[in-house]
Design a protein around this motif. Structure first.
Motif, PDB file in Angstrom:
ATOM      1  N   GLU A 139      47.977  57.249  28.863  1.00  0.00           N
ATOM      2  CA  GLU A 139      48.414  57.656  30.265  1.00  0.00           C
ATOM      3  C   GLU A 139      47.580  57.261  31.431  1.00  0.00           C
ATOM      4  OE1 GLU A 139      49.605  61.551  30.911  1.00  0.00           O
ATOM      5  OE2 GLU A 139      50.660  61.958  29.090  1.00  0.00           O
ATOM      6  N   THR A 140      46.464  57.304  30.642  1.00  0.00           N
ATOM      7  CA  THR A 140      45.140  57.007  31.822  1.00  0.00           C
ATOM      8  C   THR A 140      45.074  55.519  31.178  1.00  0.00           C
ATOM      9  OG1 THR A 140      44.307  58.772  31.403  1.00  0.00           O
ATOM     10  CG2 THR A 140      42.230  57.238  32.378  1.00  0.00           C
ATOM     11  N   VAL A 141      44.800  54.610  30.566  1.00  0.00           N
ATOM     12  CA  VAL A 141      44.451  53.839  30.094  1.00  0.00           C
ATOM     13  C   VAL A 141      45.502  52.730  30.899  1.00  0.00           C
ATOM     14  CG1 VAL A 141      44.949  51.415  28.414  1.00  0.00           C
ATOM     15  CG2 VAL A 141      43.337  53.435  28.203  1.00  0.00           C
ATOM     16  N   GLY A 142      46.985  53.320  30.942  1.00  0.00           N
ATOM     17  CA  GLY A 142      48.071  52.244  31.253  1.00  0.00           C
ATOM     18  C   GLY A 142      48.291  52.843  33.189  1.00  0.00           C
ATOM     19  N   ARG A 143      47.400  53.342  33.992  1.00  0.00           N
ATOM     20  CA  ARG A 143      47.549  53.942  35.247  1.00  0.00           C
ATOM     21  C   ARG A 143      46.054  52.890  35.566  1.00  0.00           C
ATOM     22  NH1 ARG A 143      48.199  59.177  34.613  1.00  0.00           N
ATOM     23  NH2 ARG A 143      45.544  59.324  34.093  1.00  0.00           N
ATOM     24  N   LEU A 144      45.090  52.787  34.832  1.00  0.00           N
ATOM     25  CA  LEU A 144      44.219  51.399  34.696  1.00  0.00           C
ATOM     26  C   LEU A 144      44.711  50.009  34.769  1.00  0.00           C
ATOM     27  CD1 LEU A 144      41.388  53.404  32.594  1.00  0.00           C
ATOM     28  CD2 LEU A 144      41.385  52.789  35.146  1.00  0.00           C
ATOM     29  N   GLN A 145      45.545  49.719  33.911  1.00  0.00           N
ATOM     30  CA  GLN A 145      45.697  48.548  33.824  1.00  0.00           C
ATOM     31  C   GLN A 145      46.841  48.153  34.633  1.00  0.00           C
ATOM     32  OE1 GLN A 145      47.870  49.147  29.770  1.00  0.00           O
ATOM     33  NE2 GLN A 145      45.857  47.999  28.440  1.00  0.00           N
ATOM     34  N   GLU A 146      47.089  48.919  35.211  1.00  0.00           N
ATOM     35  CA  GLU A 146      48.260  48.512  36.224  1.00  0.00           C
ATOM     36  C   GLU A 146      47.489  48.073  37.675  1.00  0.00           C
ATOM     37  OE1 GLU A 146      51.516  47.996  38.920  1.00  0.00           O
ATOM     38  OE2 GLU A 146      51.099  48.070  36.679  1.00  0.00           O
ATOM     39  N   ARG A 147      46.659  48.984  38.114  1.00  0.00           N
ATOM     40  CA  ARG A 147      45.296  48.696  39.055  1.00  0.00           C
ATOM     41  C   ARG A 147      44.848  47.423  38.937  1.00  0.00           C
ATOM     42  NH1 ARG A 147      42.564  55.230  38.566  1.00  0.00           N
ATOM     43  NH2 ARG A 147      45.033  55.819  38.775  1.00  0.00           N
ATOM     44  N   LEU A 148      44.447  47.296  37.062  1.00  0.00           N
ATOM     45  CA  LEU A 148      44.199  46.108  37.693  1.00  0.00           C
ATOM     46  C   LEU A 148      44.741  44.986  37.479  1.00  0.00           C
ATOM     47  CD1 LEU A 148      41.178  47.094  35.094  1.00  0.00           C
ATOM     48  CD2 LEU A 148      40.570  46.510  37.224  1.00  0.00           C
ATOM     49  N   ARG A 149      45.966  44.931  37.417  1.00  0.00           N
ATOM     50  CA  ARG A 149      46.485  43.751  37.229  1.00  0.00           C
ATOM     51  C   ARG A 149      47.135  43.600  38.677  1.00  0.00           C
ATOM     52  NH1 ARG A 149      52.068  43.099  38.261  1.00  0.00           N
ATOM     53  NH2 ARG A 149      52.651  45.046  38.666  1.00  0.00           N
ATOM     54  N   VAL A 150      47.395  44.467  39.451  1.00  0.00           N
ATOM     55  CA  VAL A 150      47.517  44.279  41.171  1.00  0.00           C
ATOM     56  C   VAL A 150      46.457  44.160  41.736  1.00  0.00           C
ATOM     57  CG1 VAL A 150      50.290  45.301  41.139  1.00  0.00           C
ATOM     58  CG2 VAL A 150      47.676  46.166  41.804  1.00  0.00           C
ATOM     59  N   SER A 151      44.912  44.645  41.249  1.00  0.00           N
ATOM     60  CA  SER A 151      44.264  44.093  42.105  1.00  0.00           C
ATOM     61  C   SER A 151      44.062  45.194  42.903  1.00  0.00           C
ATOM     62  CB  SER A 151      43.762  42.708  42.683  1.00  0.00           C
ATOM     63  OG  SER A 151      44.076  41.684  41.888  1.00  0.00           O
ATOM     64  N   GLN A 152      43.857  46.564  42.655  1.00  0.00           N
ATOM     65  CA  GLN A 152      44.006  47.738  43.147  1.00  0.00           C
ATOM     66  C   GLN A 152      42.866  47.548  43.478  1.00  0.00           C
ATOM     67  OE1 GLN A 152      46.673  50.397  42.692  1.00  0.00           O
ATOM     68  NE2 GLN A 152      46.000  52.236  43.440  1.00  0.00           N
ATOM     69  N   PRO A 153      42.240  47.984  45.370  1.00  0.00           N
ATOM     70  CA  PRO A 153      40.917  48.817  44.785  1.00  0.00           C
ATOM     71  C   PRO A 153      40.652  49.754  44.216  1.00  0.00           C
ATOM     72  CG  PRO A 153      41.299  48.161  47.528  1.00  0.00           C
ATOM     73  CD  PRO A 153      43.352  48.219  46.257  1.00  0.00           C
ATOM     74  N   ALA A 154      39.687  50.439  44.007  1.00  0.00           N
ATOM     75  CA  ALA A 154      39.236  51.459  43.621  1.00  0.00           C
ATOM     76  C   ALA A 154      39.228  52.397  44.909  1.00  0.00           C
ATOM     77  CB  ALA A 154      38.065  52.310  42.724  1.00  0.00           C
TER      78      ALA A 154
END
Length: 261
Positions: free
Chosen positions: A113-128
């Motif tokens: 679940e955590t990996v999925g959220r991180l992958q999505e944030r990186l995919r859309v270049s969402q800032p931390a």
């Protein structure tokens, strides 16, 4: 969109737990490159400043500089995931915020679940997330919780592995020089022994005093594990444990604890 593989840092003061998380990540996120490994918060800061990984997995309770303090230094320059041995207070503190966290022992489903959220944030270049204020609150909350809440899990060595042993599963603790022997029960109820690299006095101070009692200068017992007590000579006694062959000495200074048994 960048095709570069995402990179990560793992910080944990227990090498075996650090390696275990890396193995699990290799399955849950094969494209992730673990470019940095740190043994404490100070190393995590140094490694981050040198390599600038995209994601940082930070153990909360590391000696010296904690994971929370390392996260405050990293700020919004990386996506943060905190790793904590389960304790109710800590998880409540994390759950109230927007921070990603994993509970030890890490479960594959939760990691996925955590990996999925991180992958999505990186995919859309969402800032931390901007978590500076939240991290300050969390550090204060965890500090208060650590000073008030009794220990719930013990991190101990069993052969070449590290286990997280629930305090409720511990029968007794015995001093072994600078170490402490932890006598506990596994999931099948079978007696097991483990070693903690911490003096008995320091470990005992973190336990629930209503459940654990010092009965000898070198022994602390879980009162729930006591089967019966036999009186000895010179105001001493012996503790016989439920379903376990060990007999524990009770010195004169502590025999009063069992006068009503």
């Amino acid at each position: 969109m960048s095709t570069a593989r995402p990179t990560a840092l793992i910080a944990d003061d227990e090498p075996l737990l650090r390696d275990a998380l890396e193995r699990m990540l290799s399955i849950a996120w094969p494209d992730l490159d673990i470019v940095a490994r740190a043994r404490n918060g100070r190393e995590a800061i140094q490694q981050f400043d040198a390599l600038h990984p995209d994601v940082c997995f930070l153990d909360v309770h590391m000696p010296g500089v904690t994971g929370i303090e390392a996260a405050s230094h990293i700020g919004r320059r990386a996506h943060l995931v905190f790793v904590t041995a389960y304790d109710q207070y800590a998880v409540q503190a994390f759950a109230q915020g927007v921070l990603d966290y994993l509970v030890k022992p890490v479960e594959p489903a939760r990691l996925a679940e955590t990996v999925g959220r991180l992958q999505e944030r990186l995919r859309v270049s969402q800032p931390a997330s901007n978590t500076e204020a939240l991290l300050q609150q969390l550090a204060a909350s965890l500090s208060r919780g650590a000073s008030n809440a009794p220990l719930r899990w013990i991190r101990a060595s069993v052969g070449q592995t590290v286990r997280l042993i629930a305090v409720d599963d511990v029968d007794f603790l015995r001093s072994e020089d600078k170490y402490t022997l932890v006598a506990w029960r596994d999931d099948a109820g079978q007696p097991r022994d483990a070693i903690v690299r911490m003096p008995l006095k320091e470990l005992a101070a973190q336990l629930d005093a209503t459940q654990f009692a010092q009965v000898h200068r070198s022994v602390v017992v879980n009162l729930r594990a006591v089967g019966h007590v036999t009186r000895g000579a010179n105001e001493t006694a012996e503790i016989h444990l439920k379903g376990r062959g060990d007999v524990l000495p009770v010195s004169r200074n502590y025999v009063h604890l069992f006068r009503q048994m």
